[in-house]
Write an enzyme that holds these catalytic residues in place. Structure first.
Site, mmCIF file in Angstrom:
data_model
loop_
_atom_site.group_PDB
_atom_site.id
_atom_site.type_symbol
_atom_site.label_atom_id
_atom_site.label_comp_id
_atom_site.label_asym_id
_atom_site.label_seq_id
_atom_site.Cartn_x
_atom_site.Cartn_y
_atom_site.Cartn_z
ATOM 1 C CB SER A 63 4.858 5.956 1.289
ATOM 2 O OG SER A 63 4.460 7.059 0.495
ATOM 3 C CE1 TYR A 123 -0.438 5.019 2.434
ATOM 4 C CE2 TYR A 123 0.453 6.958 1.340
ATOM 5 C CZ TYR A 123 0.423 5.580 1.522
ATOM 6 O OH TYR A 123 1.262 4.772 0.768
HETATM 7 P P1 NAP Z 1 -2.127 -1.950 -4.704
HETATM 8 O O1 NAP Z 1 -1.917 -2.189 -6.159
HETATM 9 O O2 NAP Z 1 -3.433 -1.426 -4.237
HETATM 10 O O3 NAP Z 1 -1.761 -3.298 -3.904
HETATM 11 C C1 NAP Z 1 -1.992 -3.394 -2.520
HETATM 12 C C2 NAP Z 1 -1.726 -4.819 -2.063
HETATM 13 O O4 NAP Z 1 -1.932 -4.875 -0.640
HETATM 14 C C3 NAP Z 1 -2.664 -5.823 -2.703
HETATM 15 O O5 NAP Z 1 -1.942 -6.971 -3.075
HETATM 16 C C4 NAP Z 1 -3.639 -6.155 -1.571
HETATM 17 O O6 NAP Z 1 -4.051 -7.529 -1.664
HETATM 18 C C5 NAP Z 1 -2.749 -5.992 -0.356
HETATM 19 N N1 NAP Z 1 -3.536 -5.787 0.855
HETATM 20 C C6 NAP Z 1 -4.385 -4.768 1.159
HETATM 21 N N2 NAP Z 1 -4.980 -5.004 2.331
HETATM 22 C C7 NAP Z 1 -4.500 -6.204 2.779
HETATM 23 C C8 NAP Z 1 -4.753 -7.000 3.924
HETATM 24 N N3 NAP Z 1 -5.628 -6.629 4.876
HETATM 25 N N4 NAP Z 1 -4.085 -8.178 4.061
HETATM 26 C C9 NAP Z 1 -3.214 -8.584 3.119
HETATM 27 N N5 NAP Z 1 -2.936 -7.886 2.001
HETATM 28 C C10 NAP Z 1 -3.582 -6.711 1.841
HETATM 29 O O7 NAP Z 1 -1.050 -0.889 -4.159
HETATM 30 P P2 NAP Z 1 0.550 -0.747 -4.309
HETATM 31 O O8 NAP Z 1 0.794 0.602 -4.863
HETATM 32 O O9 NAP Z 1 1.154 -1.933 -4.960
HETATM 33 O O10 NAP Z 1 0.926 -0.690 -2.756
HETATM 34 C C11 NAP Z 1 1.865 -1.544 -2.131
HETATM 35 C C12 NAP Z 1 2.538 -0.806 -0.996
HETATM 36 O O11 NAP Z 1 3.281 0.298 -1.534
HETATM 37 C C13 NAP Z 1 1.585 -0.199 0.033
HETATM 38 O O12 NAP Z 1 2.129 -0.385 1.317
HETATM 39 C C14 NAP Z 1 1.562 1.290 -0.327
HETATM 40 O O13 NAP Z 1 1.255 2.082 0.779
HETATM 41 C C15 NAP Z 1 2.985 1.468 -0.804
HETATM 42 N N6 NAP Z 1 3.223 2.623 -1.669
HETATM 43 C C16 NAP Z 1 2.536 2.799 -2.831
HETATM 44 C C17 NAP Z 1 2.801 3.918 -3.623
HETATM 45 C C18 NAP Z 1 2.067 4.191 -4.913
HETATM 46 O O14 NAP Z 1 2.126 5.342 -5.406
HETATM 47 N N7 NAP Z 1 1.394 3.229 -5.512
HETATM 48 C C19 NAP Z 1 3.778 4.860 -3.232
HETATM 49 C C20 NAP Z 1 4.467 4.635 -2.044
HETATM 50 C C21 NAP Z 1 4.198 3.510 -1.277
HETATM 51 P P3 NAP Z 1 -5.534 -8.066 -1.386
HETATM 52 O O15 NAP Z 1 -6.485 -6.930 -1.651
HETATM 53 O O16 NAP Z 1 -5.669 -9.215 -2.354
HETATM 54 O O17 NAP Z 1 -5.525 -8.518 0.037
#
Ligand code: NAP
Length: 244
Positions: A131, A144
Protein backbone atom coordinates in the site's frame (compact mmCIF):
# COMPACT_ATOMS: atom_id res chain seq x y z
CA UNK A 1 3.35 -24.79 -22.74
CA UNK A 2 1.57 -26.35 -19.75
CA UNK A 3 -0.81 -24.22 -17.72
CA UNK A 4 0.85 -22.08 -15.07
CA UNK A 5 -0.69 -21.86 -11.59
CA UNK A 6 -1.35 -18.61 -9.73
CA UNK A 7 -2.21 -18.68 -6.01
CA UNK A 8 -4.10 -15.67 -4.69
CA UNK A 9 -4.59 -15.07 -0.97
CA UNK A 10 -7.64 -13.08 0.15
CA UNK A 11 -9.41 -13.96 -3.10
CA UNK A 12 -12.94 -13.81 -1.62
CA UNK A 13 -13.34 -10.04 -2.13
CA UNK A 14 -11.93 -6.82 -3.54
CA UNK A 15 -8.48 -6.78 -5.14
CA UNK A 16 -7.93 -10.52 -4.58
CA UNK A 17 -11.14 -11.58 -6.32
CA UNK A 18 -10.46 -9.19 -9.22
CA UNK A 19 -6.88 -10.52 -9.49
CA UNK A 20 -8.16 -14.09 -9.64
CA UNK A 21 -10.38 -13.08 -12.56
CA UNK A 22 -7.59 -11.20 -14.33
CA UNK A 23 -5.06 -14.02 -13.91
CA UNK A 24 -7.57 -16.66 -15.03
CA UNK A 25 -8.25 -14.41 -18.05
CA UNK A 26 -4.50 -14.38 -18.75
CA UNK A 27 -4.49 -18.20 -18.89
CA UNK A 28 -3.44 -19.18 -15.36
CA UNK A 29 -5.01 -21.96 -13.34
CA UNK A 30 -6.02 -20.01 -10.26
CA UNK A 31 -5.99 -21.26 -6.66
CA UNK A 32 -8.09 -19.06 -4.43
CA UNK A 33 -7.50 -18.88 -0.68
CA UNK A 34 -9.49 -17.08 2.05
CA UNK A 35 -11.63 -17.82 5.09
CA UNK A 36 -15.06 -17.31 3.47
CA UNK A 37 -15.48 -20.40 1.33
CA UNK A 38 -19.11 -19.47 0.50
CA UNK A 39 -17.63 -16.62 -1.54
CA UNK A 40 -14.58 -18.46 -2.88
CA UNK A 41 -16.38 -21.52 -4.24
CA UNK A 42 -18.68 -19.83 -6.81
CA UNK A 43 -15.80 -17.65 -8.04
CA UNK A 44 -13.47 -20.65 -8.39
CA UNK A 45 -16.19 -22.51 -10.26
CA UNK A 46 -16.73 -19.60 -12.64
CA UNK A 47 -12.97 -19.40 -13.33
CA UNK A 48 -12.46 -23.21 -13.49
CA UNK A 49 -10.06 -22.73 -10.57
CA UNK A 50 -9.64 -24.22 -7.11
CA UNK A 51 -11.04 -22.82 -3.85
CA UNK A 52 -9.21 -23.72 -0.64
CA UNK A 53 -9.75 -22.59 2.95
CA UNK A 54 -6.97 -20.33 4.21
CA UNK A 55 -6.50 -18.30 7.37
CA UNK A 56 -3.11 -16.61 7.01
CA UNK A 57 -3.02 -15.89 10.77
CA UNK A 58 -3.04 -19.62 11.55
CA UNK A 59 0.18 -21.53 10.85
CA UNK A 60 -1.63 -24.90 10.60
CA UNK A 61 -4.12 -23.50 8.11
CA UNK A 62 -1.27 -22.18 5.94
CA UNK A 63 0.48 -25.58 6.07
CA UNK A 64 -2.65 -27.51 5.01
CA UNK A 65 -3.32 -24.92 2.30
CA UNK A 66 0.21 -25.21 0.89
CA UNK A 67 0.07 -29.03 1.05
CA UNK A 68 -2.87 -28.88 -1.35
CA UNK A 69 -1.02 -26.71 -3.90
CA UNK A 70 1.20 -29.08 -5.90
CA UNK A 71 2.47 -26.40 -8.28
CA UNK A 72 2.90 -22.66 -7.90
CA UNK A 73 4.30 -20.26 -10.49
CA UNK A 74 2.79 -17.02 -9.20
CA UNK A 75 1.87 -16.15 -5.61
CA UNK A 76 -0.19 -13.02 -4.98
CA UNK A 77 0.13 -12.02 -1.31
CA UNK A 78 -3.03 -9.97 -1.09
CA UNK A 79 -4.82 -11.00 2.15
CA UNK A 80 -4.76 -8.09 4.55
CA UNK A 81 -6.34 -4.85 5.57
CA UNK A 82 -6.70 -2.27 8.31
CA UNK A 83 -8.49 -2.12 11.67
CA UNK A 84 -9.22 1.21 13.31
CA UNK A 85 -7.88 4.74 12.88
CA UNK A 86 -6.82 5.68 16.42
CA UNK A 87 -3.92 7.93 17.27
CA UNK A 88 -0.97 6.23 18.96
CA UNK A 89 -1.99 7.51 22.41
CA UNK A 90 -5.27 5.59 22.02
CA UNK A 91 -3.89 2.58 20.14
CA UNK A 92 -6.01 -0.56 20.37
CA UNK A 93 -3.60 -3.50 20.73
CA UNK A 94 -6.14 -5.99 19.38
CA UNK A 95 -6.32 -3.96 16.16
CA UNK A 96 -2.52 -3.80 15.93
CA UNK A 97 -2.28 -7.51 16.55
CA UNK A 98 -4.81 -8.23 13.78
CA UNK A 99 -2.98 -5.99 11.29
CA UNK A 100 0.47 -7.39 12.01
CA UNK A 101 -0.76 -11.00 12.03
CA UNK A 102 -2.63 -10.65 8.74
CA UNK A 103 -0.46 -8.33 6.64
CA UNK A 104 3.03 -9.17 7.92
CA UNK A 105 3.10 -12.65 9.44
CA UNK A 106 0.46 -13.85 6.96
CA UNK A 107 2.68 -12.81 4.05
CA UNK A 108 5.68 -14.44 5.73
CA UNK A 109 3.87 -17.75 6.38
CA UNK A 110 2.36 -18.17 2.92
CA UNK A 111 5.51 -17.07 1.09
CA UNK A 112 7.74 -19.37 3.13
CA UNK A 113 5.38 -22.32 2.62
CA UNK A 114 5.22 -21.89 -1.17
CA UNK A 115 8.80 -20.78 -1.87
CA UNK A 116 10.09 -24.32 -2.63
CA UNK A 117 7.37 -24.74 -5.28
CA UNK A 118 7.91 -21.25 -6.72
CA UNK A 119 11.63 -21.96 -7.12
CA UNK A 120 11.04 -25.48 -8.47
CA UNK A 121 8.77 -24.02 -11.18
CA UNK A 122 11.85 -22.54 -12.85
CA UNK A 123 10.08 -19.18 -13.23
CA UNK A 124 8.45 -18.22 -9.94
CA UNK A 125 6.92 -14.85 -9.14
CA UNK A 126 5.84 -13.36 -5.81
CA UNK A 127 3.54 -10.37 -6.13
CA UNK A 128 2.82 -8.63 -2.82
CA UNK A 129 0.04 -6.08 -2.46
CA UNK A 130 1.33 -3.59 0.07
CA UNK A 131 0.00 0.00 0.00
CA UNK A 132 1.10 3.62 -0.16
CA UNK A 133 0.70 3.18 3.64
CA UNK A 134 3.85 1.02 3.38
CA UNK A 135 5.82 4.06 2.21
CA UNK A 136 4.35 6.98 4.16
CA UNK A 137 2.61 7.69 7.47
CA UNK A 138 -0.57 9.54 8.44
CA UNK A 139 -2.30 10.50 11.69
CA UNK A 140 -4.27 7.64 13.18
CA UNK A 141 -2.65 5.18 10.78
CA UNK A 142 0.35 3.92 12.76
CA UNK A 143 -0.97 0.37 13.23
CA UNK A 144 -1.64 -0.04 9.52
CA UNK A 145 1.31 1.96 8.17
CA UNK A 146 3.75 0.12 10.43
CA UNK A 147 2.37 -3.25 9.31
CA UNK A 148 2.49 -2.27 5.64
CA UNK A 149 6.04 -0.89 6.03
CA UNK A 150 7.05 -4.25 7.55
CA UNK A 151 5.30 -6.21 4.80
CA UNK A 152 7.11 -4.09 2.18
CA UNK A 153 10.46 -4.63 3.94
CA UNK A 154 9.88 -8.38 4.03
CA UNK A 155 9.02 -8.43 0.33
CA UNK A 156 12.02 -6.29 -0.72
CA UNK A 157 14.38 -8.42 1.38
CA UNK A 158 13.29 -11.47 -0.62
CA UNK A 159 14.19 -9.63 -3.84
CA UNK A 160 17.75 -9.35 -2.57
CA UNK A 161 17.99 -12.79 -0.93
CA UNK A 162 16.89 -14.55 -4.12
CA UNK A 163 19.00 -12.62 -6.59
CA UNK A 164 20.26 -15.23 -9.05
CA UNK A 165 17.34 -17.61 -8.40
CA UNK A 166 14.47 -18.10 -10.88
CA UNK A 167 12.19 -15.87 -8.80
CA UNK A 168 10.67 -12.54 -9.69
CA UNK A 169 9.32 -10.20 -7.02
CA UNK A 170 6.86 -7.40 -7.63
CA UNK A 171 5.51 -5.04 -4.99
CA UNK A 172 2.17 -3.53 -6.02
CA UNK A 173 1.57 -0.33 -4.05
CA UNK A 174 -2.03 0.88 -4.36
CA UNK A 175 -3.53 4.13 -3.17
CA UNK A 176 -7.27 4.36 -2.53
CA UNK A 177 -9.29 1.45 -3.92
CA UNK A 178 -13.05 1.10 -3.33
CA UNK A 179 -13.53 -2.35 -1.75
CA UNK A 180 -14.72 -3.67 1.62
CA UNK A 181 -11.44 -2.33 3.05
CA UNK A 182 -13.00 0.71 4.80
CA UNK A 183 -16.06 -1.21 5.96
CA UNK A 184 -13.72 -3.65 7.69
CA UNK A 185 -11.47 -0.88 8.98
CA UNK A 186 -14.43 0.83 10.65
CA UNK A 187 -15.97 -2.34 12.12
CA UNK A 188 -18.90 -2.48 9.68
CA UNK A 189 -19.85 1.23 9.91
CA UNK A 190 -21.17 1.66 6.33
CA UNK A 191 -21.71 5.42 6.67
CA UNK A 192 -18.13 6.05 7.77
CA UNK A 193 -16.78 3.72 5.09
CA UNK A 194 -18.80 5.44 2.33
CA UNK A 195 -17.44 8.84 3.40
CA UNK A 196 -13.91 7.70 2.45
CA UNK A 197 -14.92 7.42 -1.21
CA UNK A 198 -17.49 10.26 -1.34
CA UNK A 199 -17.13 12.95 -4.05
CA UNK A 200 -13.95 11.46 -5.45
CA UNK A 201 -13.02 8.80 -7.99
CA UNK A 202 -11.14 5.95 -6.30
CA UNK A 203 -9.50 3.03 -8.11
CA UNK A 204 -11.57 -0.10 -8.69
CA UNK A 205 -10.22 -3.53 -7.70
CA UNK A 206 -10.02 -4.27 -11.44
CA UNK A 207 -7.61 -1.32 -11.94
CA UNK A 208 -5.16 -2.97 -9.53
CA UNK A 209 -5.81 -6.48 -10.87
CA UNK A 210 -4.81 -5.37 -14.37
CA UNK A 211 -1.44 -4.22 -13.03
CA UNK A 212 -0.97 -7.57 -11.27
CA UNK A 213 -1.82 -9.54 -14.41
CA UNK A 214 0.49 -7.30 -16.49
CA UNK A 215 3.40 -7.93 -14.11
CA UNK A 216 2.72 -11.68 -14.12
CA UNK A 217 2.71 -11.93 -17.91
CA UNK A 218 6.08 -10.27 -18.63
CA UNK A 219 8.86 -12.52 -19.98
CA UNK A 220 10.88 -14.35 -17.29
CA UNK A 221 13.85 -11.95 -17.43
CA UNK A 222 11.66 -8.85 -16.79
CA UNK A 223 11.03 -7.90 -13.15
CA UNK A 224 8.69 -5.05 -12.31
CA UNK A 225 10.12 -4.29 -8.87
CA UNK A 226 7.54 -1.81 -7.64
CA UNK A 227 4.38 -0.36 -9.16
CA UNK A 228 2.62 2.52 -7.40
CA UNK A 229 -0.96 2.94 -8.61
CA UNK A 230 -3.19 5.72 -7.29
CA UNK A 231 -6.33 7.47 -8.44
CA UNK A 232 -5.57 10.67 -10.34
CA UNK A 233 -7.46 12.48 -7.57
CA UNK A 234 -5.11 11.26 -4.82
CA UNK A 235 -1.77 12.85 -3.96
CA UNK A 236 -1.00 10.74 -0.87
CA UNK A 237 -2.65 9.04 2.10
CA UNK A 238 -3.75 12.40 3.50
CA UNK A 239 -4.63 14.46 0.40
CA UNK A 240 -7.52 13.54 -1.90
CA UNK A 241 -9.28 15.92 -4.28
CA UNK A 242 -13.05 15.94 -3.76
CA UNK A 243 -15.55 17.48 -6.14
CA UNK A 244 -17.39 19.33 -3.35
P1 NAP B 1 -11.15 -6.38 1.21
O1 NAP B 1 -12.18 -6.15 0.16
O2 NAP B 1 -11.51 -6.17 2.64
O3 NAP B 1 -10.55 -7.86 1.02
C1 NAP B 1 -9.65 -8.40 1.95
C2 NAP B 1 -9.39 -9.86 1.62
O4 NAP B 1 -8.43 -10.37 2.57
C3 NAP B 1 -10.64 -10.72 1.72
O5 NAP B 1 -10.68 -11.61 0.64
C4 NAP B 1 -10.43 -11.48 3.03
O6 NAP B 1 -11.00 -12.79 2.93
C5 NAP B 1 -8.92 -11.60 3.07
N1 NAP B 1 -8.44 -11.86 4.42
C6 NAP B 1 -8.55 -11.08 5.53
N2 NAP B 1 -8.06 -11.72 6.59
C7 NAP B 1 -7.63 -12.94 6.15
C8 NAP B 1 -7.05 -14.07 6.78
N3 NAP B 1 -6.79 -14.10 8.10
N4 NAP B 1 -6.74 -15.15 6.02
C9 NAP B 1 -7.00 -15.16 4.70
N5 NAP B 1 -7.56 -14.13 4.04
C10 NAP B 1 -7.87 -13.04 4.77
O7 NAP B 1 -9.88 -5.43 0.97
P2 NAP B 1 -8.99 -5.08 -0.33
O8 NAP B 1 -9.02 -3.61 -0.47
O9 NAP B 1 -9.32 -5.94 -1.48
O10 NAP B 1 -7.55 -5.46 0.27
C11 NAP B 1 -6.64 -6.36 -0.34
C12 NAP B 1 -5.23 -5.93 -0.02
O11 NAP B 1 -4.99 -4.65 -0.61
C13 NAP B 1 -4.92 -5.77 1.47
O12 NAP B 1 -3.63 -6.28 1.72
C14 NAP B 1 -4.95 -4.26 1.68
O13 NAP B 1 -4.15 -3.88 2.76
C15 NAP B 1 -4.40 -3.79 0.35
N6 NAP B 1 -4.71 -2.41 -0.01
C16 NAP B 1 -6.00 -1.96 -0.09
C17 NAP B 1 -6.24 -0.64 -0.44
C18 NAP B 1 -7.64 -0.06 -0.52
O14 NAP B 1 -7.78 1.18 -0.54
N7 NAP B 1 -8.68 -0.86 -0.59
C19 NAP B 1 -5.17 0.24 -0.73
C20 NAP B 1 -3.88 -0.26 -0.65
C21 NAP B 1 -3.66 -1.59 -0.31
P3 NAP B 1 -11.79 -13.55 4.10
O15 NAP B 1 -12.38 -12.49 5.00
O16 NAP B 1 -12.82 -14.35 3.35
O17 NAP B 1 -10.78 -14.40 4.78
Amino acid sequence: MSTRTAVITGASAGIGAASARALAGAGFHVVLGARRLDRLRPLAEELSGTALPLDVTDADSVTSFADRVPECHVLVNNAGGARGLERVEAADEDNWHWMWQTNVLGTLRVTRALLPRLLASGDGHVITVTSIAGHEVYDGGAGYTSAKHAQSALHRTLRSEHLGDPLRLTEVVPGMVETEFSLNRFGGDAERAAAVYRDTHPLTPEDVAEVIAFAATRPPHVNLDQVVVKPRAQYDGSRVHRER
